[in-house]
Design an enzyme around this catalytic site. Structure first.
Site, PDB file in Angstrom:
ATOM      1  N   HIS A 198     -12.226  19.562   2.156  1.00  0.00           N
ATOM      2  CA  HIS A 198     -11.858  18.145   2.261  1.00  0.00           C
ATOM      3  C   HIS A 198     -13.071  17.287   2.647  1.00  0.00           C
ATOM      4  O   HIS A 198     -13.068  16.600   3.680  1.00  0.00           O
ATOM      5  CB  HIS A 198     -10.719  17.957   3.273  1.00  0.00           C
ATOM      6  CG  HIS A 198      -9.912  16.709   3.038  1.00  0.00           C
ATOM      7  ND1 HIS A 198      -8.548  16.657   3.157  1.00  0.00           N
ATOM      8  CD2 HIS A 198     -10.292  15.450   2.685  1.00  0.00           C
ATOM      9  CE1 HIS A 198      -8.128  15.424   2.901  1.00  0.00           C
ATOM     10  NE2 HIS A 198      -9.172  14.676   2.612  1.00  0.00           N
TER      11      HIS A 198
ATOM     12  N   GLY B 126     -14.405  14.908   0.600  1.00  0.00           N
ATOM     13  CA  GLY B 126     -14.487  13.733  -0.273  1.00  0.00           C
ATOM     14  C   GLY B 126     -15.201  12.541   0.348  1.00  0.00           C
ATOM     15  O   GLY B 126     -16.100  11.961  -0.257  1.00  0.00           O
ATOM     16  N   SER B 127     -14.830  12.182   1.551  1.00  0.00           N
ATOM     17  CA  SER B 127     -15.414  10.974   2.159  1.00  0.00           C
ATOM     18  C   SER B 127     -16.520  11.306   3.158  1.00  0.00           C
ATOM     19  O   SER B 127     -16.979  10.421   3.894  1.00  0.00           O
ATOM     20  CB  SER B 127     -14.308  10.173   2.858  1.00  0.00           C
ATOM     21  OG  SER B 127     -13.732  10.943   3.902  1.00  0.00           O
TER      22      SER B 127
ATOM     23  N   ASP C 102     -10.919  20.177  -3.460  1.00  0.00           N
ATOM     24  CA  ASP C 102     -11.390  19.690  -2.152  1.00  0.00           C
ATOM     25  C   ASP C 102     -10.223  19.492  -1.192  1.00  0.00           C
ATOM     26  O   ASP C 102     -10.430  19.283  -0.011  1.00  0.00           O
ATOM     27  CB  ASP C 102     -12.134  18.358  -2.355  1.00  0.00           C
ATOM     28  CG  ASP C 102     -12.808  17.850  -1.078  1.00  0.00           C
ATOM     29  OD1 ASP C 102     -13.478  18.657  -0.401  1.00  0.00           O
ATOM     30  OD2 ASP C 102     -12.661  16.658  -0.752  1.00  0.00           O
TER      31      ASP C 102
ATOM     32  N   ARG D 121      -4.820  14.843  -3.220  1.00  0.00           N
ATOM     33  CA  ARG D 121      -4.115  15.548  -2.153  1.00  0.00           C
ATOM     34  C   ARG D 121      -3.609  16.872  -2.710  1.00  0.00           C
ATOM     35  O   ARG D 121      -3.171  16.950  -3.873  1.00  0.00           O
ATOM     36  CB  ARG D 121      -2.917  14.732  -1.646  1.00  0.00           C
ATOM     37  CG  ARG D 121      -3.267  13.591  -0.694  1.00  0.00           C
ATOM     38  CD  ARG D 121      -3.746  14.091   0.675  1.00  0.00           C
ATOM     39  NE  ARG D 121      -3.985  13.027   1.634  1.00  0.00           N
ATOM     40  CZ  ARG D 121      -5.165  12.457   1.881  1.00  0.00           C
ATOM     41  NH1 ARG D 121      -6.241  12.835   1.219  1.00  0.00           N
ATOM     42  NH2 ARG D 121      -5.277  11.516   2.797  1.00  0.00           N
TER      43      ARG D 121
ATOM     44  N   GLU E 149      -3.748  22.731   4.213  1.00  0.00           N
ATOM     45  CA  GLU E 149      -5.100  22.689   4.786  1.00  0.00           C
ATOM     46  C   GLU E 149      -5.037  22.285   6.260  1.00  0.00           C
ATOM     47  O   GLU E 149      -4.122  21.577   6.659  1.00  0.00           O
ATOM     48  CB  GLU E 149      -5.987  21.701   4.002  1.00  0.00           C
ATOM     49  CG  GLU E 149      -5.563  20.244   4.138  1.00  0.00           C
ATOM     50  CD  GLU E 149      -6.501  19.286   3.402  1.00  0.00           C
ATOM     51  OE1 GLU E 149      -6.676  19.424   2.178  1.00  0.00           O
ATOM     52  OE2 GLU E 149      -7.034  18.386   4.096  1.00  0.00           O
TER      53      GLU E 149
ATOM     54  N   THR F 128      -9.363  15.935  -5.925  1.00  0.00           N
ATOM     55  CA  THR F 128      -9.889  15.304  -4.705  1.00  0.00           C
ATOM     56  C   THR F 128      -8.837  14.371  -4.104  1.00  0.00           C
ATOM     57  O   THR F 128      -9.154  13.593  -3.210  1.00  0.00           O
ATOM     58  CB  THR F 128     -11.150  14.461  -5.011  1.00  0.00           C
ATOM     59  OG1 THR F 128     -10.846  13.557  -6.063  1.00  0.00           O
ATOM     60  CG2 THR F 128     -12.333  15.325  -5.385  1.00  0.00           C
TER      61      THR F 128
HETATM   62  C1  DGY Z   1      -8.597   9.783   2.959  1.00  0.00           C
HETATM   63  O1  DGY Z   1      -9.187   8.792   3.377  1.00  0.00           O
HETATM   64  O2  DGY Z   1      -7.424   9.756   2.581  1.00  0.00           O
HETATM   65  C2  DGY Z   1      -9.359  11.063   2.943  1.00  0.00           C
HETATM   66  O3  DGY Z   1      -8.638  12.071   2.365  1.00  0.00           O
HETATM   67  C3  DGY Z   1      -9.771  11.449   4.357  1.00  0.00           C
HETATM   68  O4  DGY Z   1      -8.696  11.353   5.178  1.00  0.00           O
END
Ligand code: DGY
Length: 322
Positions: free
Chosen positions: A288, A290-291, A264, A240, A269, A238
């Site tokens: 992607h 995660g958030s 993720d 990079r 990407e 999760t």
């Molecule tokens: C972050 O905050 O780095 C997440 O990957 C979304 O950009």
């Protein structure tokens, strides 16, 4: 009275965040959420005092050099800032901020989802049901791996890693970790520290990547390191995509050295991820996310605005990285 600062907002943001932007600034909003080309970004910045940006925009040295002198800051709507050439920003005198803390819970949730999805063959099962291809149940049907009581290894024991550790303990997992710096005992909560990634890897039934993409971590999970994992480990990312050598992971997923992966984040990407993943049943893939919860996305926006408020009040931005 001084005009409100002009903020170039590169992507569509949650409603409450845009409302606050409209109240306190003159925002140049991106209502269609179109991805701006670098030349558009530069020309749209012509009258901006700051840019509220996401990781979807690359601020290379060249782009930073092209930004007009009126731009004082890049306030990122992200914790990661590998999309910004920090040295180039410093050289130009640009303030750069990020949004730590507010997305730790949401991202750790996704790490646990990926772990479970990979271990229990969730995407394979889901695809089967959707395709009306589920024909019977038997004791040997779609048997996966149990994670309860296994070892959960973390690369990068920052804020997200620490929450993921806490959640993994909920599955009675023994937590091992590598971090550039050992945590204090109260933050470690019994997790076992390893001084190098190579020392950590043999202790990971599940390996969860939580470190940022830096020159040191790019391609970190390569052939040699994957070979150090116990046979049949599960890999979760999760952090990079750049941390993983895709060819190496795909080879290990095919050979069984890695039982399954939950990913993720990806190199290339969103549109150019390694096609090898798409052909494998033993990967659980998310775009992607995660958030991606309402609470967190609002939290990220408010945190970016707190940073801008500080900058324009002549104070120190809390999350300043350049
Ligand atoms: C972050 O905050 O780095 C997440 O990957 C979304 O950009």
């Amino acid at each position: 009275m001084r005009d409100k600062p002009v903020i170039l907002v590169t992507r569509k943001l949650p409603g409450l965040v845009e409302d606050r932007l409209k109240r306190d600034y003159q925002p140049l909003l991106n209502l269609d959420d179109r991805l701006y080309r670098p030349d558009e970004l530069i020309s749209m910045a012509a009258r901006a005092d700051a840019i509220l940006a996401c990781h979807t925009e690359q601020f290379t040295a060249e782009i930073i050099a092209g930004l007009p002198g009126n731009v004082r800051a890049i306030a990122n709507f992200s914790v990661g800032y590998d999309h910004v050439d920090i040295e180039a920003a410093k050289a130009k005198g640009l303030i750069v901020t990020n949004t730590p803390d507010v997305l730790s819970d949401a991202t750790a949730e996704i790490a646990i989802l990926l772990m479970l999805g990979a271990a229990r063959r969730a995407s394979e099962g889901e695809r089967m049901v959707r395709a009306s291809a589920w024909k019977s149940w038997s004791p040997t049907f779609m048997v996966g791996r149990q994670v309860t009581g296994k070892r959960f290894g973390i690369i990068g024991m920052g804020r997200v890693g620490q929450v993921a550790a806490k959640r993994a303990r909920g599955f009675d997992m023994q937590v091992h970790y590598y971090n550039r710096k050992r945590l204090s005992a109260d933050l470690e909560c019994g997790a076992i520290y390893h001084e190098t990634v190579n020392d950590l890897l043999p202790n990971c039934d599940v390996l969860s990547v939580h470190c940022p993409a830096t020159p040191e971590t790019t391609g970190l999970l390569n052939d040699e390191r994957i070979a150090l994992l116990p046979g049949g480990a599960i890999v979760v990312n999760t952090g990079r995509g750049a941390v993983v050598d895709d060819e190496a992971l795909i080879k290990a997923l095919k050979s069984g050295q890695v039982y399954a992966a939950g990913l993720d984040v990806f190199n290339g990407e969103p549109e150019n991820i390694h096609s090898g993943y798409l052909k494998l049943d033993n990967v659980f893939l998310l775009p992607h996310l995660g958030s991606a919860t309402q609470e967190t996305r609002e939290g990220m926006g408010f945190r970016a605005l707190d940073n801008l408020d500080a900058i324009f009040a002549g104070k120190n931005a809390k999350d300043r990285i350049a």
